[in-house]
Motif scaffolding. Structure first.
Motif, PDB file in Angstrom:
ATOM      1  N   ARG A 118       0.852  -1.191   0.000  1.00  0.00           N
ATOM      2  CA  ARG A 118       0.000   0.000   0.000  1.00  0.00           C
ATOM      3  C   ARG A 118       0.887   1.241   0.000  1.00  0.00           C
ATOM      4  NH1 ARG A 118      -3.902   1.600   5.077  1.00  0.00           N
ATOM      5  NH2 ARG A 118      -4.381   3.746   4.387  1.00  0.00           N
ATOM      6  N   THR A 119       0.539   2.211  -0.807  1.00  0.00           N
ATOM      7  CA  THR A 119       1.364   3.419  -0.906  1.00  0.00           C
ATOM      8  C   THR A 119       0.509   4.675  -0.786  1.00  0.00           C
ATOM      9  OG1 THR A 119       1.156   3.741  -3.318  1.00  0.00           O
ATOM     10  CG2 THR A 119       2.826   2.174  -2.551  1.00  0.00           C
ATOM     11  N   MET A 120       1.162   5.787  -0.502  1.00  0.00           N
ATOM     12  CA  MET A 120       0.503   7.084  -0.536  1.00  0.00           C
ATOM     13  C   MET A 120       1.457   8.091  -1.184  1.00  0.00           C
ATOM     14  SD  MET A 120      -1.703   9.375  -0.348  1.00  0.00           S
ATOM     15  CE  MET A 120      -2.907   8.071  -0.200  1.00  0.00           C
ATOM     16  N   CYS A 132       6.425   9.903  -1.338  1.00  0.00           N
ATOM     17  CA  CYS A 132       5.592   8.704  -1.254  1.00  0.00           C
ATOM     18  C   CYS A 132       6.005   7.855  -0.065  1.00  0.00           C
ATOM     19  CB  CYS A 132       5.722   7.883  -2.543  1.00  0.00           C
ATOM     20  SG  CYS A 132       4.756   6.346  -2.531  1.00  0.00           S
ATOM     21  N   ALA A 133       5.013   7.403   0.690  1.00  0.00           N
ATOM     22  CA  ALA A 133       5.249   6.439   1.765  1.00  0.00           C
ATOM     23  C   ALA A 133       4.727   5.082   1.316  1.00  0.00           C
ATOM     24  CB  ALA A 133       4.549   6.874   3.043  1.00  0.00           C
ATOM     25  N   SER A 135       4.029   0.862   2.482  1.00  0.00           N
ATOM     26  CA  SER A 135       3.884  -0.083   3.583  1.00  0.00           C
ATOM     27  C   SER A 135       3.601  -1.468   3.003  1.00  0.00           C
ATOM     28  CB  SER A 135       2.736   0.331   4.501  1.00  0.00           C
ATOM     29  OG  SER A 135       2.604  -0.578   5.574  1.00  0.00           O
ATOM     30  N   GLU A 163       1.895   0.312   8.334  1.00  0.00           N
ATOM     31  CA  GLU A 163       0.617   0.654   7.704  1.00  0.00           C
ATOM     32  C   GLU A 163      -0.253   1.539   8.583  1.00  0.00           C
ATOM     33  OE1 GLU A 163      -3.231  -1.269   5.388  1.00  0.00           O
ATOM     34  OE2 GLU A 163      -2.086  -2.519   6.783  1.00  0.00           O
ATOM     35  N   LEU A 166      -0.084   5.180   7.659  1.00  0.00           N
ATOM     36  CA  LEU A 166      -0.362   5.673   6.312  1.00  0.00           C
ATOM     37  C   LEU A 166      -1.500   6.689   6.275  1.00  0.00           C
ATOM     38  CD1 LEU A 166       0.121   2.734   3.779  1.00  0.00           C
ATOM     39  CD2 LEU A 166       1.401   4.872   3.955  1.00  0.00           C
ATOM     40  N   ASP A 167      -2.462   6.580   7.172  1.00  0.00           N
ATOM     41  CA  ASP A 167      -3.518   7.596   7.209  1.00  0.00           C
ATOM     42  C   ASP A 167      -2.930   8.946   7.610  1.00  0.00           C
ATOM     43  OD1 ASP A 167      -5.541   5.854   6.435  1.00  0.00           O
ATOM     44  OD2 ASP A 167      -5.966   5.247   8.501  1.00  0.00           O
ATOM     45  N   VAL A 169       0.146   9.844   6.955  1.00  0.00           N
ATOM     46  CA  VAL A 169       0.859  10.282   5.756  1.00  0.00           C
ATOM     47  C   VAL A 169      -0.120  10.932   4.774  1.00  0.00           C
ATOM     48  CG1 VAL A 169       2.143   9.491   3.724  1.00  0.00           C
ATOM     49  CG2 VAL A 169       2.692   8.574   5.988  1.00  0.00           C
ATOM     50  N   THR A 170      -1.304  10.329   4.651  1.00  0.00           N
ATOM     51  CA  THR A 170      -2.329  10.891   3.773  1.00  0.00           C
ATOM     52  C   THR A 170      -2.711  12.298   4.216  1.00  0.00           C
ATOM     53  OG1 THR A 170      -3.200   8.671   3.349  1.00  0.00           O
ATOM     54  CG2 THR A 170      -4.638  10.522   2.817  1.00  0.00           C
ATOM     55  N   THR A 261      -6.419  13.275   8.187  1.00  0.00           N
ATOM     56  CA  THR A 261      -6.095  11.932   8.689  1.00  0.00           C
ATOM     57  C   THR A 261      -7.358  11.199   9.125  1.00  0.00           C
ATOM     58  OG1 THR A 261      -3.900  12.665   9.416  1.00  0.00           O
ATOM     59  CG2 THR A 261      -4.776  10.655  10.419  1.00  0.00           C
TER      60      THR A 261
END
Length: 275
Positions: A118-120, A132-133, A135, A163, A166-167, A169-170, A261
């Protein structure tokens, strides 16, 4: 060079940015890239511009690919996963750019053994300046992570996170360009208010943001230290900073990241409820 066939399911801006970056960096050949989408004219443009293969058949693209990049909106991902699940096998690496959608939810559609990362990323990827992050899921290997990292490094910088981060990061870098564009627009408006022509104000504001970010990255200095270098006693910058602090800019930006987030978490929860 990545000796793999890469299928982009969804031919939007992020898919185009990654295609362009992969080709520019020499990490892929046009014939090893497949892009899918619903609009024929969009696919024709990608094929004409980059020489990649295109199709409206997602199943055919997945069957042929070694790496499948899910580059659709979160709201469209569930339907897409159900459609292509029969073509996904353990030999394929799945990379998702859908905001908020957990790996566990994708595994429910694709099977528990699916190799998922999964990426962001964010929109500056369009000009090779993305952040980009990534996981990896439970079944993704170090080699899988290296492949995904190489893909996204073709359009900017990458970092690996758990992971559950990641929210966040978003909320920060995924949504962050919108905050920065608003700041640039506001600075430009301020420049016009104090007498500058619009184009001049916008050019100066944008370059100031770009240059300040580059200065921080290259020096590795704390932003507070760099701020202090601009603020002389009784000077103009400290007067402006006082106004920003009085207006709650710092708190407002923190609140914006928190709100984004929370929204990313909500999107993930909604997806899990459907799967």
């Amino acid at each position: 060079m990545l000796d793999k066939t890469i299928a982009f399911l969804g031919a939007g801006n992020m898919a185009e940015a990654l295609i362009k970056g992969l080709l520019r960096a020499g990490n892929a050949k046009p014939e090893s890239i497949i892009a899918t989408g619903r609009r024929g004219e969009r696919l024709e443009t990608l094929q004409r511009t980059y020489g990649v293969r295109t199709t409206q058949d997602n199943l055919a693209a997945v069957r042929e690919a070694d790496v499948v990049v899910l580059s659709v909106k979160p709201q469209a991902l569930d339907k897409l996963l159900m459609h292509v699940a029969t073509a996904v096998d353990p030999n394929k690496l799945i990379i998702s750019v859908a905001a908020g959608v957990p790996i566990a939810a994708m595994e429910r559609r694709l099977g528990a053994g699916a190799r998922i990362i999964r990426t962001m990323p964010n929109t500056p990827s369009l000009v090779g300046m993305g952040a980009c992050a990534l996981s990896p899921g439970e079944h993704a290997s170090e080699a899988d992570l290296a492949v995904a990292t190489r893909i996204f490094q073709s359009v900017g910088t990458t970092t690996v996170v758990d992971e559950n981060l990641l929210d966040a990061v978003t909320g920060l870098s995924g949504s962050g360009p919108a905050y920065i564009f608003l700041i640039i627009e506001a600075l430009s408006d301020a420049g016009v208010k104090v007498g500058l022509p619009r184009y001049t104000a916008l050019k100066l504001a944008a370059q100031t943001v770009l240059g300040s970010a580059q200065l921080l990255i290259e020096t590795g200095a704390h932003p507070g230290q760099l701020k202090d270098q601009v603020t002389s006693p009784g000077g103009t910058a400290i007067a402006g900073l006082h106004t920003l602090e009085a207006g709650g800019l710092r708190t407002t930006l923190i609140n914006a990241v928190e709100a984004a987030t929370r929204r990313a978490k909500e999107l993930g929860e909604q997806f899990l409820e459907k799967s």
